[in-house]
Design an enzyme around this catalytic site. Structure first.
Site, PDB file in Angstrom:
ATOM      1  CD  GLU A 181      -2.648  -1.613   2.392  1.00  0.00           C
ATOM      2  OE1 GLU A 181      -2.524  -0.853   3.371  1.00  0.00           O
ATOM      3  OE2 GLU A 181      -3.372  -2.624   2.410  1.00  0.00           O
ATOM      4  CE1 TYR A 354     -20.462  -9.887   5.054  1.00  0.00           C
ATOM      5  CE2 TYR A 354     -19.589  -8.284   3.486  1.00  0.00           C
ATOM      6  CZ  TYR A 354     -20.625  -9.096   3.931  1.00  0.00           C
ATOM      7  OH  TYR A 354     -21.817  -9.094   3.267  1.00  0.00           O
ATOM      8  CD  GLU A 377      -8.251   0.119   3.654  1.00  0.00           C
ATOM      9  OE1 GLU A 377      -7.500   0.301   2.675  1.00  0.00           O
ATOM     10  OE2 GLU A 377      -8.201  -0.893   4.386  1.00  0.00           O
TER      11      GLU A 377
HETATM   12 ZN   LIG Z   1      -4.064  -2.425   4.372  1.00  0.00          ZN
END
Ligand SMILES: [Zn+2]
Ligand SMILES: *[C@@H]1O[C@H](CO)[C@@H](O)[C@H](O)[C@H]1NC(C)=O
Ligand SMILES: *[C@@H]1O[C@H](CO)[C@@H](O)[C@H](O)[C@H]1NC(C)=O
Ligand SMILES: *[C@@H]1O[C@H](CO)[C@@H](O)[C@H](O)[C@H]1NC(C)=O
Length: 416
Positions: A181, A354, A377
Site C-alpha cells: 500500500e 466484514y 483506506e
Molecule cells: Zn491495508
C-alpha cells in the site's frame, strides 16, 4: 535493426514474465448484489488463490479481486453459478506491473536526506529524511527507534514537538503495515514534511505533539520495491514452516484469530502463529502502551478504498463513544471532500466491511485505551490500484492532509 530491437524487447519482457508470480493473473471487478452474494464472497476472503485488492463492503460496492490464472475458470464458474456479475479490470497483471515499474525508475535518485512527492521512496531514503530533519530542526524533531523489523530494519518514529517536556496530547500515525500500500507511507511523509518544514503549519503544533512511524512493515515494503514481481506482497517477511510472513494487521492481541483471518500461513490474511508473533506488531504495541496516557488519537494509514473506519473490526457492536467517532470521522471526510471532491465512507469497520479481528486499531482502543482510533483506506488509482500513478501522489497527500488538520483541531480542543 528493428527486428533486433523487437527480439531484444521480447526477450527482456519474457525474462521478466518468466520470474513472475503474476503471469496470466487477472483482476476482476465483482459486483455482488444482495446478502446471499455478499456472504458468498465474504467466505472467499481468505481463499489462497484469490487476492482481495479492496475490502469487501456490505453495501454492494464493487470489489476488485486478483485471481491466479490456474483458478480463473474455477472463479468465473463460481461467479456465474451465483449470478454475480463482473468485469475484467486488468487482463494481464504482469504487464501492468512492468509498466508501473518503468514509471517508478524513470525518476532519478533523490539527494540524501531529501524527499519528493513525485515518486515512491525506498525505506532507506525515508529514514534518511527523518534523520536529516532531526539534524536540521533539533528543537522540533527527535527520532525514537522503537525496535527493528524481522530483517533488521530500523523502526524509527519521528517525534515532532515544540516543547517535549510539556506533555501535550499526542497524535500518533503509522503507515505501511501492509507492504503493497505504497501511498500510505507517502501520505505520512507529506504530513511530516508539512509539520516540520512548512512554517505556516506552526499552529498545528501549539497544542499537540505528532509522532509518526511512516513505514511499519519495512521488510515487506522493500520486498515489493526490490522484487519487481512481488508488487502485491502484503505481509511481513518472518520465516514460517511452509510460507513467509503474517498479516501484521491481524496479529494484534485483541480477539486475535476470532474472525476474518486465516490460520494457513500461506494465506495473505494469515494471523500469525500466535498473537504478537510479529516483531513489528510487538514494537508498535510496546510503543503505544508506553505512551498510552498521552496518545489521544491513533491513526493507521492503508490503501485502498476511500474509507474512514473505526472500531470494532471484530464485532458489529458499536463502541460506547460511537457518536464521537462517527462525527469526527465525518468532519474529516468533509474536509477531504472539500479539497478535491474525493468521497469517503465513514463508519465502524464491521458495519462497513466484514468482520476481521486482530487489527491495530481495535487493539489501540480495546487494550491501550486510545479511544479515538481510526483506519484510513486511502484512494486507489491507475491500473494497479495499490499504486496511484506517481503524478497523483501529491493530490492524495494534500487532500488527506486537510483531513489530518481536522483531526488535530478536535484533539487540540478536546484535550486542552
Ligand atoms: Zn491495508
Ligand atoms: C441465478 O439466476 C437464475 C435465473 O434468474 C436462477 O434460476 C438461479 O436460481 C439463480 N441462482 C442463484 C444461486 O441465485
Ligand atoms: C515547556 O513546558 C514546560 C512544562 O509545561 C514549561 O515549564 C516550559 O516553560 C515550556 N517551555 C517553553 C519554551 O515553552
Ligand atoms: C471548505 O472550504 C471552504 C473554502 O475553501 C472553507 O471555508 C470551509 O470551512 C471548508 N469546510 C470544511 C469542512 O473544511
Amino acid at each position: 535493426m528493428n527486428v533486433l530491437i523487437v527480439v531484444v524487447t521480447l526477450f527482456v519482457l519474457t525474462a521478466f514474465a518468466a520470474q513472475s508470480g503474476y503471469e496470466g493473473n487477472k483482476v476482476y471487478r465483482l459486483k455482488p448484489t444482495g446478502k446471499k452474494q455478499l456472504e458468498m464472497l465474504a467466505n472467499l476472503r481468505n481463499e489462497k488463490n484469490l487476492d482481495f485488492w479492496t475490502p469487501l463492503r456490505r453495501d454492494e460496492h464493487p470489489v476488485d479481486v486478483m485471481v491466479n490464472f490456474k483458478e480463473e475458470k474455477w472463479l468465473t464458474d463460481l461467479l456465474k453459478k451465483n449470478n454475480i456479475t463482473y468485469d475484467t479490470l486488468i487482463d494481464d497483471v504482469d504487464s501492468a506491473v512492468l509498466e508501473e515499474h518503468e514509471r517508478q525508475i524513470f525518476f532519478p535518485p533523490t539527494k540524501q536526506g531529501r524527499i519528493s512527492f513525485i515518486k515512491y521512496h525506498r525505506h532507506e531514503e525515508i529514514n534518511a529524511y527523518l534523520s536529516r530533519l532531526a539534524k536540521d530542526y533539533p528543537n522540533l524533531v527527535s527520532i525514537q527507534n522503537i525496535g527493528k523489523s524481522y530483517e533488521g530494519r530500523d523502526l524509527d518514529v519521528i517525534q515532532i514537538s515544540t516543547n517535549s517536556s510539556a506533555g501535550k496530547p499526542v497524535i500518533f500515525i503509522d503507515a505501511g503495515i501492509h507492504a503493497r500500500e505504497w501511498i500510505a507511507p507517502a501520505v505520512a511523509l507529506y504530513a511530516i514534511n508539512q509539520l516540520v518544514e512548512n512554517k505556516d503549519n506552526a499552529n498545528l503544533l501549539e497544542k499537540v505533539d505528532w509522532n509518526i512511524l511512516p513505514v511499519l512493515n519495512p521488510d515487506g515494503y522493500e520486498y515489493t520495491h526490490s522484487t519487481l514481481l512481488q508488487r502485491f506482497w502484503r505481509k511481513t517477511r518472518s520465516q514460517g514452516n511452509k510460507c513467509i510472513g503474517a498479516d501484521a494487521n491481524r496479529n494484534f492481541d485483541f480477539h486475535w484469530a476470532e474472525i476474518g483471518s486465516s490460520s494457513d500461513e500461506c494465506d495473505d490474511t494469515y494471523h500469525g502463529k500466535h498473537a504478537f508473533s510479529e516483531i513489528e506488531a510487538i514494537a508498535l504495541s510496546n510503543y503505544i502502551s508506553q505512551n498510552k496516557n498521552r496518545i489521544k488519537l491513533y491513526l493507521t494509514l492503508h490503501s485502498f478504498g476511500q474509507l474512514i473506519l473505526y472500531p470494532w473490526g471484530y464485532t458489529s457492536e458499536l463502541p460506547r463513544d460511537n457518536e464521537e467517532l462517527l462525527s469526527l470521522g465525518e468532519a474529516v471526510a468533509e474536509s477531504i471532500k472539500n479539497v478535491s471532491g474525493t468521497n469517503y465512507i465513514v463508519g465502524s469497520s464491521t458495519n462497513i466491511l466484514y468482520a476481521a479481528a486482530g487489527g491495530s486499531d481495535d487493539w489501540a482502543k480495546g487494550v491501550a485505551g486510545v479511544e479515538l482510533s481510526y483506519t484510513i483506506e486511502l484512494p486507489g488509482g491507475g491500473l494497479l490500484g495499490f499504486d496511484l500513478p506517481t503524478w497523483k501522489i501529491l493530490g492524495v497527500a494534500k487532500e488527506t492532509w486537510e483531513g489530518l488538520k481536522t483531526f488535530c483541531k478536535h484533539i487540540s480542543e478536546k484535550f486542552n
